[in-house]
Design a protein around this motif. Structure first.
Motif, PDB file in Angstrom:
ATOM      1  N   GLY A   9      12.197  -0.769  -2.769  1.00 39.94           N
ATOM      2  CA  GLY A   9      12.115  -1.873  -1.811  1.00 39.94           C
ATOM      3  C   GLY A   9      11.068  -2.910  -2.134  1.00 39.94           C
ATOM      4  N   LEU A  10      10.204  -2.617  -3.115  1.00 41.62           N
ATOM      5  CA  LEU A  10       9.173  -3.593  -3.500  1.00 41.62           C
ATOM      6  C   LEU A  10       9.764  -4.938  -3.897  1.00 41.62           C
ATOM      7  CD1 LEU A  10       6.493  -1.673  -5.593  1.00 41.62           C
ATOM      8  CD2 LEU A  10       6.120  -2.945  -3.484  1.00 41.62           C
ATOM      9  N   ILE A  11      10.992  -4.899  -4.389  1.00 40.92           N
ATOM     10  CA  ILE A  11      11.634  -6.141  -4.852  1.00 40.92           C
ATOM     11  C   ILE A  11      11.753  -7.167  -3.726  1.00 40.92           C
ATOM     12  CG2 ILE A  11      14.022  -5.435  -4.364  1.00 40.92           C
ATOM     13  CD1 ILE A  11      14.801  -6.687  -7.042  1.00 40.92           C
ATOM     14  N   ASN A  12      11.697  -6.677  -2.474  1.00 36.91           N
ATOM     15  CA  ASN A  12      11.841  -7.596  -1.346  1.00 36.91           C
ATOM     16  C   ASN A  12      10.566  -8.401  -1.078  1.00 36.91           C
ATOM     17  OD1 ASN A  12      13.405  -8.626   0.888  1.00 36.91           O
ATOM     18  ND2 ASN A  12      12.077  -7.440   2.241  1.00 36.91           N
ATOM     19  N   LEU A  13       9.403  -7.914  -1.531  1.00 43.40           N
ATOM     20  CA  LEU A  13       8.147  -8.602  -1.216  1.00 43.40           C
ATOM     21  C   LEU A  13       8.071 -10.004  -1.838  1.00 43.40           C
ATOM     22  CD1 LEU A  13       5.398  -5.831  -1.210  1.00 43.40           C
ATOM     23  CD2 LEU A  13       7.022  -6.495   0.554  1.00 43.40           C
ATOM     24  N   PRO A  14       8.345 -10.155  -3.145  1.00 42.10           N
ATOM     25  CA  PRO A  14       8.330 -11.535  -3.675  1.00 42.10           C
ATOM     26  C   PRO A  14       9.425 -12.414  -3.059  1.00 42.10           C
ATOM     27  CG  PRO A  14       9.079  -9.978  -5.349  1.00 42.10           C
ATOM     28  CD  PRO A  14       8.526  -9.165  -4.208  1.00 42.10           C
ATOM     29  N   LEU A  38      13.063 -15.409   7.522  1.00 39.21           N
ATOM     30  CA  LEU A  38      13.294 -14.496   8.647  1.00 39.21           C
ATOM     31  C   LEU A  38      14.201 -13.339   8.232  1.00 39.21           C
ATOM     32  CD1 LEU A  38      13.831 -16.982  11.629  1.00 39.21           C
ATOM     33  CD2 LEU A  38      11.722 -15.994  10.763  1.00 39.21           C
ATOM     34  N   THR A  39      15.228 -13.644   7.476  1.00 39.98           N
ATOM     35  CA  THR A  39      16.179 -12.602   7.078  1.00 39.98           C
ATOM     36  C   THR A  39      15.518 -11.576   6.152  1.00 39.98           C
ATOM     37  OG1 THR A  39      17.971 -14.211   7.236  1.00 39.98           O
ATOM     38  CG2 THR A  39      18.426 -12.171   6.046  1.00 39.98           C
ATOM     39  N   SER A  40      14.726 -12.061   5.193  1.00 44.13           N
ATOM     40  CA  SER A  40      14.066 -11.123   4.279  1.00 44.13           C
ATOM     41  C   SER A  40      13.010 -10.303   5.013  1.00 44.13           C
ATOM     42  CB  SER A  40      13.457 -11.864   3.083  1.00 44.13           C
ATOM     43  OG  SER A  40      12.624 -12.924   3.505  1.00 44.13           O
ATOM     44  N   GLU A  41      12.377 -10.872   6.045  1.00 44.46           N
ATOM     45  CA  GLU A  41      11.427 -10.093   6.858  1.00 44.46           C
ATOM     46  C   GLU A  41      12.176  -9.022   7.660  1.00 44.46           C
ATOM     47  OE1 GLU A  41       8.158 -10.668   6.649  1.00 44.46           O
ATOM     48  OE2 GLU A  41       7.477  -9.247   8.181  1.00 44.46           O
ATOM     49  N   LEU A  42      13.377  -9.358   8.133  1.00 42.32           N
ATOM     50  CA  LEU A  42      14.186  -8.358   8.837  1.00 42.32           C
ATOM     51  C   LEU A  42      14.591  -7.225   7.884  1.00 42.32           C
ATOM     52  CD1 LEU A  42      15.664  -7.556  11.452  1.00 42.32           C
ATOM     53  CD2 LEU A  42      17.628  -8.900  10.651  1.00 42.32           C
ATOM     54  N   VAL A  43      14.915  -7.584   6.649  1.00 41.99           N
ATOM     55  CA  VAL A  43      15.233  -6.559   5.639  1.00 41.99           C
ATOM     56  C   VAL A  43      14.025  -5.638   5.428  1.00 41.99           C
ATOM     57  CG1 VAL A  43      15.734  -6.192   3.179  1.00 41.99           C
ATOM     58  CG2 VAL A  43      16.985  -7.943   4.469  1.00 41.99           C
ATOM     59  N   LEU A  44      12.826  -6.224   5.469  1.00 40.42           N
ATOM     60  CA  LEU A  44      11.612  -5.410   5.318  1.00 40.42           C
ATOM     61  C   LEU A  44      11.522  -4.374   6.444  1.00 40.42           C
ATOM     62  CD1 LEU A  44       8.920  -5.028   3.720  1.00 40.42           C
ATOM     63  CD2 LEU A  44       7.862  -6.568   5.382  1.00 40.42           C
ATOM     64  N   PHE A  87       0.838  -1.210   0.000  1.00 41.98           N
ATOM     65  CA  PHE A  87       0.000   0.000   0.000  1.00 41.98           C
ATOM     66  C   PHE A  87       0.870   1.255   0.000  1.00 41.98           C
ATOM     67  CE2 PHE A  87      -1.827   3.520   2.308  1.00 41.98           C
ATOM     68  CZ  PHE A  87      -3.043   3.691   1.680  1.00 41.98           C
ATOM     69  N   MET A  88       1.892   1.256   0.861  1.00 34.61           N
ATOM     70  CA  MET A  88       2.779   2.428   0.963  1.00 34.61           C
ATOM     71  C   MET A  88       3.437   2.718  -0.392  1.00 34.61           C
ATOM     72  SD  MET A  88       5.991   2.914   3.568  1.00 34.61           S
ATOM     73  CE  MET A  88       6.976   1.627   2.782  1.00 34.61           C
ATOM     74  N   ALA A  89       3.874   1.668  -1.063  1.00 31.27           N
ATOM     75  CA  ALA A  89       4.523   1.864  -2.364  1.00 31.27           C
ATOM     76  C   ALA A  89       3.531   2.379  -3.401  1.00 31.27           C
ATOM     77  CB  ALA A  89       5.145   0.546  -2.830  1.00 31.27           C
ATOM     78  N   ALA A  90       2.282   1.869  -3.366  1.00 31.61           N
ATOM     79  CA  ALA A  90       1.261   2.330  -4.315  1.00 31.61           C
ATOM     80  C   ALA A  90       0.948   3.810  -4.074  1.00 31.61           C
ATOM     81  CB  ALA A  90      -0.002   1.483  -4.177  1.00 31.61           C
ATOM     82  N   ALA A  91       0.782   4.180  -2.801  1.00 33.41           N
ATOM     83  CA  ALA A  91       0.523   5.597  -2.484  1.00 33.41           C
ATOM     84  C   ALA A  91       1.732   6.444  -2.880  1.00 33.41           C
ATOM     85  CB  ALA A  91       0.222   5.748  -0.994  1.00 33.41           C
ATOM     86  N   GLY A  92       2.929   5.898  -2.655  1.00 39.74           N
ATOM     87  CA  GLY A  92       4.140   6.619  -3.046  1.00 39.74           C
ATOM     88  C   GLY A  92       4.223   6.815  -4.552  1.00 39.74           C
ATOM     89  N   PHE A  93       3.753   5.803  -5.303  1.00 37.83           N
ATOM     90  CA  PHE A  93       3.720   5.931  -6.769  1.00 37.83           C
ATOM     91  C   PHE A  93       2.800   7.083  -7.184  1.00 37.83           C
ATOM     92  CE2 PHE A  93       1.761   4.876 -10.862  1.00 37.83           C
ATOM     93  CZ  PHE A  93       2.896   4.710 -11.657  1.00 37.83           C
ATOM     94  N   CYS A  94       1.611   7.155  -6.574  1.00 35.89           N
ATOM     95  CA  CYS A  94       0.679   8.264  -6.870  1.00 35.89           C
ATOM     96  C   CYS A  94       1.315   9.604  -6.499  1.00 35.89           C
ATOM     97  CB  CYS A  94      -0.621   8.079  -6.089  1.00 35.89           C
ATOM     98  SG  CYS A  94      -1.597   6.661  -6.605  1.00 35.89           S
ATOM     99  N   ALA A  95       2.065   9.611  -5.397  1.00 37.80           N
ATOM    100  CA  ALA A  95       2.709  10.857  -4.967  1.00 37.80           C
ATOM    101  C   ALA A  95       3.783  11.292  -5.958  1.00 37.80           C
ATOM    102  CB  ALA A  95       3.317  10.665  -3.585  1.00 37.80           C
ATOM    103  N   LEU A  96       4.527  10.330  -6.479  1.00 42.55           N
ATOM    104  CA  LEU A  96       5.614  10.660  -7.402  1.00 42.55           C
ATOM    105  C   LEU A  96       5.088  11.068  -8.777  1.00 42.55           C
ATOM    106  CD1 LEU A  96       8.191   7.847  -6.564  1.00 42.55           C
ATOM    107  CD2 LEU A  96       8.526  10.306  -6.262  1.00 42.55           C
ATOM    108  N   VAL A  97       4.061  10.359  -9.247  1.00 46.40           N
ATOM    109  CA  VAL A  97       3.579  10.599 -10.612  1.00 46.40           C
ATOM    110  C   VAL A  97       2.643  11.801 -10.676  1.00 46.40           C
ATOM    111  CG1 VAL A  97       2.265   9.605 -12.518  1.00 46.40           C
ATOM    112  CG2 VAL A  97       3.872   8.174 -11.225  1.00 46.40           C
ATOM    113  N   TRP A  98       1.667  11.872  -9.727  1.00 50.28           N
ATOM    114  CA  TRP A  98       0.639  12.918  -9.818  1.00 50.28           C
ATOM    115  C   TRP A  98       0.778  13.991  -8.730  1.00 50.28           C
ATOM    116  CZ3 TRP A  98      -1.559   7.689 -10.295  1.00 50.28           C
ATOM    117  CH2 TRP A  98      -1.737   7.319 -11.629  1.00 50.28           C
ATOM    118  N   HIS A  99       1.762  13.845  -7.854  1.00 45.83           N
ATOM    119  CA  HIS A  99       2.039  14.847  -6.812  1.00 45.83           C
ATOM    120  C   HIS A  99       0.825  15.120  -5.921  1.00 45.83           C
ATOM    121  CE1 HIS A  99       5.679  16.671  -9.171  1.00 45.83           C
ATOM    122  NE2 HIS A  99       5.738  15.365  -9.026  1.00 45.83           N
ATOM    123  N   PHE A 100       0.059  14.067  -5.615  1.00 48.40           N
ATOM    124  CA  PHE A 100      -1.081  14.238  -4.714  1.00 48.40           C
ATOM    125  C   PHE A 100      -0.569  14.382  -3.283  1.00 48.40           C
ATOM    126  CE2 PHE A 100      -3.899  11.645  -7.784  1.00 48.40           C
ATOM    127  CZ  PHE A 100      -4.210  12.808  -8.476  1.00 48.40           C
TER     128      PHE A 100
END
Length: 254
Positions: free
Chosen positions: A169-174, A132-138, A76-89
């Motif tokens: 950081g989205l790359i860490n989710l998959p 566990l390690t990838s969750e810590l990276v998150l 969600f944070m990344a999606a909202a961030g995308f809207c912020a970057l593209v449309w400056h909402f």
């Protein structure tokens, strides 16, 4: 303009967002409390103990929904961030930044409860397991977003810079989701498949998890609206609508 963008831009009005958020917050909070209490009762009292792990497995009613939320909120944070970057909402910028501490909290709960669950199951609180390690990276990514946002004096520039980091950081989710499949990991594989395949967990244990998953999402919604509304009021404190929201309508002098 695209109809979706027109609707998004309309909803992005700070005054309208504040009004809508005030209306929905109590309902979301009430649903979170009712569903959360029901899920805890069913999971901690009514559901049977696990045939292998015994009573210690009941921590999953906190651990698993928290883990789901740690990923959901980052997306969600990344999606909202995308809207912020593209449309400056402006609202999208503040929503992305308001979501970050909530997501960090759920990630911390995931790691702590996972550690407590790991002690009786694996004989240790922590191993450098792929999941566990990838969750810590998150968790570090959440901290990075929060830190970058607060490090830049201009609030809007800070939000956009932090949004860009969130997108990277989205790359860490998959990696987190598929880590148990990609590597020979100590962490058990997914036993719950809500949308594809059949879950290997008994329904009496699955339903409390589903209810808790909804409860945490409603709680996130209420918390997000409240945090974003507070940030908007602070950001636009000099405007008339914010003054009215904070102190009520002005009365004519007698």
């Amino acid at each position: 303009m695209n109809p979706f963008l027109i609707w998004l831009n309309s909803f992005g009005s700070p005054e309208k967002f504040h009004r809508v958020a005030l209306r929905f917050e109590p309902w979301l909070l009430a649903l979170a409390v009712i569903l959360g209490a029901t899920a805890l009762y069913l999971g901690l009292v009514k559901a049977p103990a696990d045939y292998l792990q015994g009573e210690s497995a009941r921590i999953m009613y906190i651990h698993i929904p928290a883990a789901w939320m740690s990923l959901f909120i980052y997306g969600f944070m990344a999606a909202a961030g995308f809207c912020a970057l593209v449309w400056h909402f402006k609202v999208a910028e503040l929503m992305a930044m308001a979501a970050a501490p909530i997501g960090a909290g759920f990630t911390a709960v995931t790691l702590v409860t996972g550690s407590l669950w790991g002690r009786p199951t694996w004989g240790t609180y922590w191993v450098w397991d792929a999941r566990l390690t990838s969750e810590l990276v998150l968790l570090f990514l959440y901290f990075g977003v929060i830190g970058l946002y607060n490090a830049i004096e201009d609030q809007r520039k800070g939000a956009r810079a932090a949004s860009l980091l969130a997108l990277i950081g989205l790359i860490n989710l998959p990696v987190i989701h598929f880590s148990v499949n990609w590597w020979n990991t100590l962490h058990q594989g997914n036993s719950i498949n809500l949308f594809a395949g059949k879950s290997s967990i008994h329904p009496s244990m699955l339903w409390p998890l589903i209810l808790m998953a909804f409860a945490t999402k409603f709680w996130f919604g209420a918390s997000l609206l409240a945090r974003t509304r507070a940030a908007l009021l602070e950001f636009e404190a000099g405007k008339e609508w914010a003054q009215t929201a904070l102190f009520g309508p002005r009365r004519p002098l007698a």
